[in-house]
Motif scaffolding. Structure first.
Motif, PDB file in Angstrom:
ATOM      1  N   THR A 284       8.643   2.942 -17.988  1.00 55.91           N
ATOM      2  CA  THR A 284       9.135   1.769 -17.250  1.00 55.91           C
ATOM      3  C   THR A 284       8.422   1.630 -15.914  1.00 55.91           C
ATOM      4  N   VAL A 285       8.203   2.753 -15.237  1.00 50.19           N
ATOM      5  CA  VAL A 285       7.486   2.719 -13.964  1.00 50.19           C
ATOM      6  C   VAL A 285       6.066   2.217 -14.154  1.00 50.19           C
ATOM      7  N   ALA A 286       5.411   2.679 -15.223  1.00 47.25           N
ATOM      8  CA  ALA A 286       4.056   2.196 -15.507  1.00 47.25           C
ATOM      9  C   ALA A 286       4.060   0.685 -15.731  1.00 47.25           C
ATOM     10  N   SER A 287       5.090   0.181 -16.397  1.00 46.39           N
ATOM     11  CA  SER A 287       5.188  -1.262 -16.632  1.00 46.39           C
ATOM     12  C   SER A 287       5.374  -2.017 -15.318  1.00 46.39           C
ATOM     13  N   LEU A 288       6.192  -1.472 -14.417  1.00 42.98           N
ATOM     14  CA  LEU A 288       6.390  -2.112 -13.117  1.00 42.98           C
ATOM     15  C   LEU A 288       5.097  -2.098 -12.299  1.00 42.98           C
ATOM     16  N   MET A 289       4.363  -1.004 -12.359  1.00 45.28           N
ATOM     17  CA  MET A 289       3.091  -0.943 -11.640  1.00 45.28           C
ATOM     18  C   MET A 289       2.079  -1.917 -12.236  1.00 45.28           C
ATOM     19  N   ALA A 290       2.118  -2.060 -13.551  1.00 43.25           N
ATOM     20  CA  ALA A 290       1.255  -3.060 -14.180  1.00 43.25           C
ATOM     21  C   ALA A 290       1.658  -4.468 -13.767  1.00 43.25           C
ATOM     22  N   LEU A 291       2.970  -4.700 -13.630  1.00 43.94           N
ATOM     23  CA  LEU A 291       3.457  -5.993 -13.137  1.00 43.94           C
ATOM     24  C   LEU A 291       2.953  -6.238 -11.718  1.00 43.94           C
ATOM     25  N   TYR A 292       2.918  -5.200 -10.907  1.00 45.07           N
ATOM     26  CA  TYR A 292       2.399  -5.302  -9.536  1.00 45.07           C
ATOM     27  C   TYR A 292       0.963  -5.836  -9.566  1.00 45.07           C
ATOM     28  N   VAL A 293       0.144  -5.252 -10.400  1.00 43.83           N
ATOM     29  CA  VAL A 293      -1.260  -5.681 -10.493  1.00 43.83           C
ATOM     30  C   VAL A 293      -1.348  -7.105 -11.034  1.00 43.83           C
ATOM     31  N   ALA A 294      -0.592  -7.394 -12.094  1.00 45.52           N
ATOM     32  CA  ALA A 294      -0.647  -8.726 -12.706  1.00 45.52           C
ATOM     33  C   ALA A 294      -0.192  -9.804 -11.727  1.00 45.52           C
ATOM     34  N   ALA A 295       0.869  -9.516 -10.966  1.00 46.26           N
ATOM     35  CA  ALA A 295       1.358 -10.496 -10.000  1.00 46.26           C
ATOM     36  C   ALA A 295       0.334 -10.741  -8.896  1.00 46.26           C
ATOM     37  N   ALA A 296      -0.304  -9.678  -8.421  1.00 47.60           N
ATOM     38  CA  ALA A 296      -1.326  -9.837  -7.384  1.00 47.60           C
ATOM     39  C   ALA A 296      -2.489 -10.678  -7.899  1.00 47.60           C
ATOM     40  N   MET A 297      -2.876 -10.452  -9.140  1.00 45.81           N
ATOM     41  CA  MET A 297      -3.979 -11.212  -9.719  1.00 45.81           C
ATOM     42  C   MET A 297      -3.592 -12.672  -9.928  1.00 45.81           C
ATOM     43  N   ALA A 298      -2.340 -12.902 -10.305  1.00 44.71           N
ATOM     44  CA  ALA A 298      -1.900 -14.272 -10.584  1.00 44.71           C
ATOM     45  C   ALA A 298      -1.777 -15.103  -9.317  1.00 44.71           C
ATOM     46  N   VAL A 299      -1.302 -14.499  -8.230  1.00 47.23           N
ATOM     47  CA  VAL A 299      -1.034 -15.270  -7.019  1.00 47.23           C
ATOM     48  C   VAL A 299      -2.283 -15.456  -6.166  1.00 47.23           C
TER      49      VAL A 299
ATOM     50  N   THR B 177       0.826  -1.204   0.000  1.00 47.84           N
ATOM     51  CA  THR B 177       0.000   0.000   0.000  1.00 47.84           C
ATOM     52  C   THR B 177       0.860   1.255   0.000  1.00 47.84           C
ATOM     53  N   VAL B 178       1.894   1.260   0.817  1.00 47.84           N
ATOM     54  CA  VAL B 178       2.826   2.396   0.851  1.00 47.84           C
ATOM     55  C   VAL B 178       3.443   2.613  -0.527  1.00 47.84           C
ATOM     56  N   PHE B 179       3.835   1.523  -1.161  1.00 47.79           N
ATOM     57  CA  PHE B 179       4.481   1.597  -2.472  1.00 47.79           C
ATOM     58  C   PHE B 179       3.517   2.098  -3.530  1.00 47.79           C
ATOM     59  N   ALA B 180       2.306   1.557  -3.558  1.00 44.69           N
ATOM     60  CA  ALA B 180       1.352   1.871  -4.621  1.00 44.69           C
ATOM     61  C   ALA B 180       0.684   3.224  -4.436  1.00 44.69           C
ATOM     62  N   MET B 181       0.445   3.622  -3.183  1.00 51.88           N
ATOM     63  CA  MET B 181      -0.348   4.822  -2.946  1.00 51.88           C
ATOM     64  C   MET B 181       0.470   6.102  -2.856  1.00 51.88           C
ATOM     65  N   THR B 182       1.727   6.013  -2.453  1.00 47.02           N
ATOM     66  CA  THR B 182       2.467   7.258  -2.233  1.00 47.02           C
ATOM     67  C   THR B 182       3.908   7.207  -2.731  1.00 47.02           C
ATOM     68  N   TRP B 183       4.738   6.333  -2.157  1.00 44.86           N
ATOM     69  CA  TRP B 183       6.176   6.491  -2.322  1.00 44.86           C
ATOM     70  C   TRP B 183       6.792   5.639  -3.421  1.00 44.86           C
ATOM     71  N   GLY B 184       6.064   4.696  -3.978  1.00 43.33           N
ATOM     72  CA  GLY B 184       6.638   3.865  -5.023  1.00 43.33           C
ATOM     73  C   GLY B 184       6.997   4.659  -6.269  1.00 43.33           C
ATOM     74  N   TYR B 185       6.084   5.502  -6.716  1.00 39.42           N
ATOM     75  CA  TYR B 185       6.310   6.270  -7.949  1.00 39.42           C
ATOM     76  C   TYR B 185       7.499   7.234  -7.800  1.00 39.42           C
ATOM     77  N   PRO B 186       7.558   8.082  -6.749  1.00 41.36           N
ATOM     78  CA  PRO B 186       8.744   8.941  -6.592  1.00 41.36           C
ATOM     79  C   PRO B 186      10.038   8.155  -6.396  1.00 41.36           C
ATOM     80  N   PHE B 187       9.965   7.018  -5.670  1.00 45.22           N
ATOM     81  CA  PHE B 187      11.166   6.214  -5.456  1.00 45.22           C
ATOM     82  C   PHE B 187      11.713   5.682  -6.770  1.00 45.22           C
TER      83      PHE B 187
ATOM     84  N   LEU C 224      14.265   5.789 -13.202  1.00 47.77           N
ATOM     85  CA  LEU C 224      13.524   5.159 -14.286  1.00 47.77           C
ATOM     86  C   LEU C 224      12.641   6.175 -14.992  1.00 47.77           C
ATOM     87  N   ASP C 225      12.309   5.903 -16.247  1.00 50.77           N
ATOM     88  CA  ASP C 225      11.385   6.773 -16.963  1.00 50.77           C
ATOM     89  C   ASP C 225       9.945   6.381 -16.650  1.00 50.77           C
ATOM     90  N   ALA C 226       9.020   7.264 -17.013  1.00 55.98           N
ATOM     91  CA  ALA C 226       7.607   7.060 -16.661  1.00 55.98           C
ATOM     92  C   ALA C 226       7.049   5.783 -17.278  1.00 55.98           C
TER      93      ALA C 226
END
Length: 448
Positions: free
Chosen positions: A251-266, A230-240, A247-249
């Motif tokens: 690549t970050v969007a791809s990592l955030m999409a990976l976050y969602v895909a991994a949560a859905m898969a597991v 939650t900390v990563f997704a809601m506030t500090w993940g994007y600036p970090f 990273l460029d925007a």
């Protein structure tokens, strides 16, 4: 009760939750833009999310009591209305107080949604299906984060602040219509579980839910493994990732999409594990906490910026915490009667968000202190200050894991009094290996 009707009700409820998640996580995408729009410091930006989560956490128990009394339909629709008003307010806000008011309304509406959707599941589905459907709920809701990461971010960068938040307000309007028209609290012909009226009866219900060690075990499980993602997704993940890791925007969007895909898969795997091994749920919680700590340690201790593959591993580890935290709600369901599920679920849901708002605020505070001291060399969101600030999460992970172990002992003592003895994990694994070997021997041809 028919399966198609149950899945329709669930789908409408999940859409309401998906909208809530998109509203909840939208501010995590606009951290840099909000800093410029409101001329705010890191602490002020963190305050937006902290206050939102504080409202969310503070309302969990009252909402649990209210959903037991008024049902899911009224609460989900009311939550969508509040979130829509909050995003309208934020769309036109140009000062910190105006923006904070918008996030408070979003937090209040968000607080009314998840518990209400979870309460629908045991009323519409057979008990054996409940753990898996609960995981599917969390998994499907994560698509809301994908909305905030991709279409919302696209509108934000192409059309500006106001159109982006108006889009989110429109989604809330759609959710209100669908819930009012299609959602039902219970199957036709089934009486809604009664919740006694009056403050005294409400207090008794709340006290009984809290005194149940299984409820507290669920709360600490949620506290321990939900907050870091939650900390990563809601506030500090994007600036970090943008400022700290360079990273460029895209690549970050791809990592955030990976976050969602991994949560859905597991999610389905955790749901099946809970269904098949209900006595090992807390062990899974502790394992996920250990994986989260190891992933953060690897990223924060490596010299220089972390390679992309290691950041991807971190994202996947954090994503597991989302569906993993749903185990806490399974504790609430199995240790409480049907008329108290909303109340117990509210208690459980407080855990993760109290941990999250604590971490978000402290990280922002440490970043500001390091900047003021000169340690950051004039870069507020630099990699070195992020290393120190994000390390605060280890304290919460350790505290939560200790609380889980303590509550688990109380739960197992009470279970033993009722004749249910949980064998040591080593003994259980050895027995399972013997059973698997016996089954293989039975299925092996004799050769005669």
């Amino acid at each position: 009760m028919t399966a198609p009707r149950a899945w329709l009700i669930w789908t409408v409820g999940v859409f309401g939750y998906l909208v809530a998640v998109s509203q909840r996580t939208s501010f995590g995408v606009v951290g840099l833009e909000a800093t410029e729009r409101f001329h705010a410091s890191a602490s002020a930006i963190s305050f937006f999310t902290v206050l939102q989560l504080l409202v969310y956490a503070a309302l969990q128990i009252p909402v649990g009591l209210l959903v037991d009394r008024f049902g899911s339909r009224a609460m989900i629709a009311g939550g969508a209305v509040l979130m829509g008003l909050g995003q309208l307010q934020l769309a036109f806000a140009d000062s910190i107080p105006g923006g904070v008011l918008g996030r408070v309304l979003v937090g209040a509406g968000d607080a009314m949604t998840f518990i209400s959707v979870i309460r629908l599941i045991p009323l519409w589905f057979a008990p054996a299906r409940v753990p898996l459907v609960t995981q599917l709920t969390g998994m499907s809701g994560q698509l809301g984060q994908l909305i905030s990461v991709i279409p919302f971010a696209f509108v934000l960068h192409s059309s500006g602040w106001t159109p982006a938040f108006l889009m989110l307000a429109g989604m809330s309007g759609v959710a209100v219509v669908l819930v009012v028209v299609l959602l039902q609290d219970v199957p036709p012909g089934v009486e809604r579980p009664s919740s006694q009226q009056g403050l005294k009866a409400t207090g008794v219900s709340l006290a009984r839910a809290w005194r149940q060690p299984g409820t507290r075990l669920g709360m600490w499980s949620h506290f321990t493994i939900q907050f870091s993602g939650t900390v990563f997704a809601m506030t500090w993940g994007y600036p970090f990732l943008i400022s700290g890791q360079g990273l460029d925007a895209g690549t970050v969007a791809s990592l955030m999409a990976l976050y969602v895909a991994a949560a859905m898969a597991v999610g389905p795997f955790i749901g099946r594990f809970v269904s098949r091994h209900p006595l090992r749920r807390s062990t899974m919680v502790l394992l996920i906490a250990a994986v989260t700590a190891a992933a953060w340690a690897a990223v924060l201790l490596i010299p220089g910026r972390a390679p992309l593959w290691l950041l991807a591993i971190l994202v996947v580890a954090l994503a597991i915490g989302g569906p993993g935290s749903m185990i806490g709600f399974d504790f609430a369901r199995t240790f409480n009667p049907a008329h108290r599920i909303g109340t117990a679920t509210g208690i459980v849901n407080v855990g993760g968000f109290i941990a999250a708002l604590t971490a978000i605020f402290l990280i922002g505070l440490v970043l500001d202190l390091l900047y003021a001291s000169g340690f950051s060399n004039g870069v507020l969101y630099g990699l070195d200050p992020f290393r120190i600030a994000l390390s605060l999460q280890f304290l919460l992970l350790g505290f939560g894991a200790a609380a889980v172990i303590g509550c688990r002992r109380k739960v197992r003592r009470r279970m033993a009094e009722q004749g249910v003895v949980v064998p040591p994990l080593r003994t259980a694994l050895a027995r399972q290996r013997r059973e698997n070997l016996a089954r293989r021997n039975q299925n092996t041809p004799s050769g005669d």
